[in-house]
Design a protein around this motif. Sequence first.
Motif, PDB file in Angstrom:
ATOM      1  N   GLU A   1      11.271   4.239  -8.825  1.00  0.00           N
ATOM      2  CA  GLU A   1      10.027   3.485  -8.630  1.00  0.00           C
ATOM      3  C   GLU A   1      10.281   2.210  -7.821  1.00  0.00           C
ATOM      4  O   GLU A   1       9.476   1.840  -6.951  1.00  0.00           O
ATOM      5  CB  GLU A   1       9.409   3.135  -9.991  1.00  0.00           C
ATOM      6  CG  GLU A   1       8.817   4.299 -10.748  1.00  0.00           C
ATOM      7  CD  GLU A   1       9.879   5.205 -11.358  1.00  0.00           C
ATOM      8  OE1 GLU A   1      11.052   4.746 -11.465  1.00  0.00           O
ATOM      9  OE2 GLU A   1       9.557   6.352 -11.715  1.00  0.00           O
ATOM     10  N   GLU A   2      11.378   1.524  -8.113  1.00  0.00           N
ATOM     11  CA  GLU A   2      11.700   0.292  -7.369  1.00  0.00           C
ATOM     12  C   GLU A   2      11.991   0.609  -5.910  1.00  0.00           C
ATOM     13  O   GLU A   2      11.581  -0.136  -5.007  1.00  0.00           O
ATOM     14  CB  GLU A   2      12.899  -0.399  -8.025  1.00  0.00           C
ATOM     15  CG  GLU A   2      12.581  -1.013  -9.377  1.00  0.00           C
ATOM     16  CD  GLU A   2      13.817  -1.480 -10.105  1.00  0.00           C
ATOM     17  OE1 GLU A   2      13.689  -2.374 -10.969  1.00  0.00           O
ATOM     18  OE2 GLU A   2      14.929  -0.963  -9.822  1.00  0.00           O
ATOM     19  N   LEU A   3      12.680   1.706  -5.645  1.00  0.00           N
ATOM     20  CA  LEU A   3      12.955   2.095  -4.261  1.00  0.00           C
ATOM     21  C   LEU A   3      11.665   2.459  -3.545  1.00  0.00           C
ATOM     22  O   LEU A   3      11.449   2.070  -2.384  1.00  0.00           O
ATOM     23  CB  LEU A   3      13.926   3.287  -4.246  1.00  0.00           C
ATOM     24  CG  LEU A   3      14.266   3.860  -2.861  1.00  0.00           C
ATOM     25  CD1 LEU A   3      14.880   2.779  -1.968  1.00  0.00           C
ATOM     26  CD2 LEU A   3      15.226   5.059  -2.976  1.00  0.00           C
ATOM     27  N   ALA A   4      10.772   3.175  -4.223  1.00  0.00           N
ATOM     28  CA  ALA A   4       9.499   3.541  -3.605  1.00  0.00           C
ATOM     29  C   ALA A   4       8.671   2.304  -3.275  1.00  0.00           C
ATOM     30  O   ALA A   4       8.044   2.224  -2.200  1.00  0.00           O
ATOM     31  CB  ALA A   4       8.711   4.465  -4.540  1.00  0.00           C
ATOM     32  N   LEU A   5       8.677   1.301  -4.166  1.00  0.00           N
ATOM     33  CA  LEU A   5       7.923   0.071  -3.931  1.00  0.00           C
ATOM     34  C   LEU A   5       8.497  -0.700  -2.747  1.00  0.00           C
ATOM     35  O   LEU A   5       7.749  -1.208  -1.899  1.00  0.00           O
ATOM     36  CB  LEU A   5       7.933  -0.800  -5.184  1.00  0.00           C
ATOM     37  CG  LEU A   5       7.183  -2.133  -5.089  1.00  0.00           C
ATOM     38  CD1 LEU A   5       5.698  -1.879  -4.811  1.00  0.00           C
ATOM     39  CD2 LEU A   5       7.349  -2.940  -6.365  1.00  0.00           C
ATOM     40  N   ALA A   6       9.816  -0.764  -2.643  1.00  0.00           N
ATOM     41  CA  ALA A   6      10.444  -1.474  -1.523  1.00  0.00           C
ATOM     42  C   ALA A   6      10.120  -0.798  -0.193  1.00  0.00           C
ATOM     43  O   ALA A   6       9.831  -1.475   0.812  1.00  0.00           O
ATOM     44  CB  ALA A   6      11.953  -1.542  -1.731  1.00  0.00           C
TER      45      ALA A   6
ATOM     46  N   ARG B   1       0.848  -1.187   0.000  1.00  0.00           N
ATOM     47  CA  ARG B   1       0.000   0.000   0.000  1.00  0.00           C
ATOM     48  C   ARG B   1       0.882   1.234   0.000  1.00  0.00           C
ATOM     49  O   ARG B   1       1.950   1.262   0.609  1.00  0.00           O
ATOM     50  CB  ARG B   1      -0.899   0.016   1.256  1.00  0.00           C
ATOM     51  CG  ARG B   1      -1.933  -1.098   1.284  1.00  0.00           C
ATOM     52  CD  ARG B   1      -2.622  -1.163   2.622  1.00  0.00           C
ATOM     53  NE  ARG B   1      -1.684  -1.527   3.679  1.00  0.00           N
ATOM     54  CZ  ARG B   1      -2.033  -1.658   4.951  1.00  0.00           C
ATOM     55  NH1 ARG B   1      -3.275  -1.456   5.326  1.00  0.00           N
ATOM     56  NH2 ARG B   1      -1.135  -1.981   5.842  1.00  0.00           N
ATOM     57  N   LYS B   2       0.426   2.259  -0.667  1.00  0.00           N
ATOM     58  CA  LYS B   2       1.204   3.485  -0.718  1.00  0.00           C
ATOM     59  C   LYS B   2       1.129   4.204   0.616  1.00  0.00           C
ATOM     60  O   LYS B   2       0.102   4.268   1.256  1.00  0.00           O
ATOM     61  CB  LYS B   2       0.684   4.395  -1.834  1.00  0.00           C
ATOM     62  CG  LYS B   2       0.911   3.822  -3.232  1.00  0.00           C
ATOM     63  CD  LYS B   2       0.459   4.783  -4.281  1.00  0.00           C
ATOM     64  CE  LYS B   2       0.722   4.224  -5.677  1.00  0.00           C
ATOM     65  NZ  LYS B   2       0.291   5.167  -6.738  1.00  0.00           N
ATOM     66  N   GLY B   3       2.273   4.789   1.027  1.00  0.00           N
ATOM     67  CA  GLY B   3       2.327   5.534   2.281  1.00  0.00           C
ATOM     68  C   GLY B   3       2.655   6.998   2.028  1.00  0.00           C
ATOM     69  O   GLY B   3       2.944   7.424   0.910  1.00  0.00           O
ATOM     70  N   GLY B   4       2.642   7.797   3.113  1.00  0.00           N
ATOM     71  CA  GLY B   4       2.947   9.214   2.992  1.00  0.00           C
ATOM     72  C   GLY B   4       4.429   9.467   3.112  1.00  0.00           C
ATOM     73  O   GLY B   4       5.241   8.548   3.105  1.00  0.00           O
TER      74      GLY B   4
ATOM     75  N   THR C   1      12.894  13.979  -3.839  1.00  0.00           N
ATOM     76  CA  THR C   1      11.965  14.365  -4.905  1.00  0.00           C
ATOM     77  C   THR C   1      10.582  13.776  -4.689  1.00  0.00           C
ATOM     78  O   THR C   1       9.599  14.233  -5.286  1.00  0.00           O
ATOM     79  CB  THR C   1      12.492  13.900  -6.282  1.00  0.00           C
ATOM     80  OG1 THR C   1      12.701  12.498  -6.251  1.00  0.00           O
ATOM     81  CG2 THR C   1      13.782  14.624  -6.622  1.00  0.00           C
ATOM     82  N   ARG C   2      10.476  12.752  -3.837  1.00  0.00           N
ATOM     83  CA  ARG C   2       9.168  12.142  -3.531  1.00  0.00           C
ATOM     84  C   ARG C   2       8.636  12.598  -2.182  1.00  0.00           C
ATOM     85  O   ARG C   2       7.707  11.997  -1.638  1.00  0.00           O
ATOM     86  CB  ARG C   2       9.282  10.618  -3.569  1.00  0.00           C
ATOM     87  CG  ARG C   2       9.517  10.122  -4.992  1.00  0.00           C
ATOM     88  CD  ARG C   2       9.622   8.623  -5.069  1.00  0.00           C
ATOM     89  NE  ARG C   2       9.794   8.215  -6.461  1.00  0.00           N
ATOM     90  CZ  ARG C   2       8.828   7.762  -7.262  1.00  0.00           C
ATOM     91  NH1 ARG C   2       7.598   7.671  -6.816  1.00  0.00           N
ATOM     92  NH2 ARG C   2       9.085   7.427  -8.511  1.00  0.00           N
TER      93      ARG C   2
END
Length: 637
Positions: A616-621, A507-510, A533-534
């Motif tokens: 994107e891969e870092l954000a998913l991990a 699940r996406k987090g803040g 940047t995110r």
Amino acid sequence: MGERRLSTRPSLPPASTSSLRLRRVDRSEPVEVLLVEDNPGDAGLVRARLRKVANITHVETLEDALAELRVFRPDAIMCDLNLPDSDGLDTLTALKSRASQIPIIVLTGSDDEELGLDAMALGAEDFLPKSELRGRAVERALRYAVERARQRAEVVNLAQRLVDAVVVVDEQGRFAFVNSAAEALFGQPAAKLLDREFEQSLELGEIALTELTRLDGTRVPVELHASRIRWQGQRATLATLRDVSVRDAAERERRALEGQLRQAQKLEAIGRLAGGLAHDFNNVLLVISSHAEIAMDELGLRSPVREELRAILGATARATALTKQLLTVSKRHRTDPRPLSLNELIRGATRLFARTLGEHINLRLVLDESIEPVSLDPSFAEQVVLNLVINARDAMPDGGELWIGTERATGKLASGYEGEVVRMTLRDTGVGMSPEVTQRAFEPFFTTKDAGAGSGLGLAMCYGIVTEAGGEVRIESEPGVGTSVEVVLPVASASAEAAASERTAPRKGGPLRMLLVEDDEGVRHAVSRMLRTRGHTVFSASTLAEAVEVASVAKDLDILLSDVVMPDHNGREVAEAVRRVRPGLPVLFMSGYAPEEALAHLEEGEALICKPFSPEELALALSELTNRSVTSSGTFL
């Protein structure tokens, strides 16, 4: 003692080489003698000399002697060769045909020494001139003959207990004796072997490796040793034969294990090489790819530089794939094994196979619907199947057929697993390989393709993936016929299937507050920029001491993001030190190569991401790790 005439006892079977029971000569026990003599005077002399040591059964013709031998088995036979119904050596031949194991003493005239020697050459135990019948020579000849026969019987009985086959071959090249081990080796009873021709060549004094053909037509490799002996008074050859098929099988297994050891050593050497290069190489790739992606995001859609940036990203992607291949071959990579149906994997890739094979190759699937799932990382499983399909395609430039099948089986694998397995076979009708090429097929960087057409890592990577999963890869090939590759894997355990069913979607987090620990300044800057940047807040450190200091003062840290391999400490040591001041802090390890001594296993609240990675891969991990942390604790730390 006494004298007996023709007996009326029931018939006895002929003496057998496997059941000799000649007793030791003892003066207190009389010897049973069959005397065949038509001269009453000579018969009387023999009876007189042997009256204290023998029971004598006396007959005067060969016919009566043969009749007596049907019902009576004496310890010795004493006979005149010239009888009313038989003459010369024919008499001896007839008696030997009926009593081959009973010692025969020939009574000859005073000037018939040559006849006596001929009789011994034909199998007589001894000869005695009739001029010596009045002396002690009669009793001595009898005792010596019986004792020699007894000793010979003991040798025969000993031979029957040997595990090696023992045969005696006469001067005509025929079997004269076989022990029970020889019966088993040749697959025939002694009765069928005796007097048959011995087909193997007999080289005296040499241990020769040869083959013999059994009754059922199978050929057995044997070691054969031959030596000269006298058998029943005649020259013969004693041959011992040892079945070496079991030994040869053990030798083949030993060579196979040595081959596996050499393969493992090669992979280990490549692993050390890859491990030494992968960390720094992947750090460089991460810096290049991350800056290229950030630049892509900041440039306008119409910027002419975007094409150059795409080329840079494509090159880094190819370099990343090559690094991952090296780590896969050497088994120095992190996998995520989960229960996987090979049938579903194959069916799902059918369209890809069709495009890969082209129209000139016919694809046949024969899938066993009863197979159980195996435990494999899905991405690696796809690589195994696709690499094997590509190899099959390249082996059929003029077209052919590729057969892919699965089936259930049971077996014992080199990994120690024993039980139910799944066997996947890919069989092509291509050009095939020679034994020399087949033997080297799994060697890293070995290829028969033209320069630039292959890296030589495809089969080596398959070998690394399958063996790390506890399975085996076997290959058989014949030039002009084709190649068959067999992948054997243990079925997935029930615990693995249960764990797989508990997986939840990320699940996406803040925005998060995180501590980044990385000794390489370029990587530290690139990763920090990805995160900022995110919207994430990043505190950076380059050493363990700096990390502990930052963790002590920074408020509300959500995650520790740490490199695994650093000059003075590894990622595990960094995590333990930081958690002493921030207990329970989730940790995301980063590494292009994580050696077992640095990360033997991941604990609760830990994850690993392999360099180089995209934003994107870092954000998913990060999302997956934070989701697990929230689920396990109820509150996010």
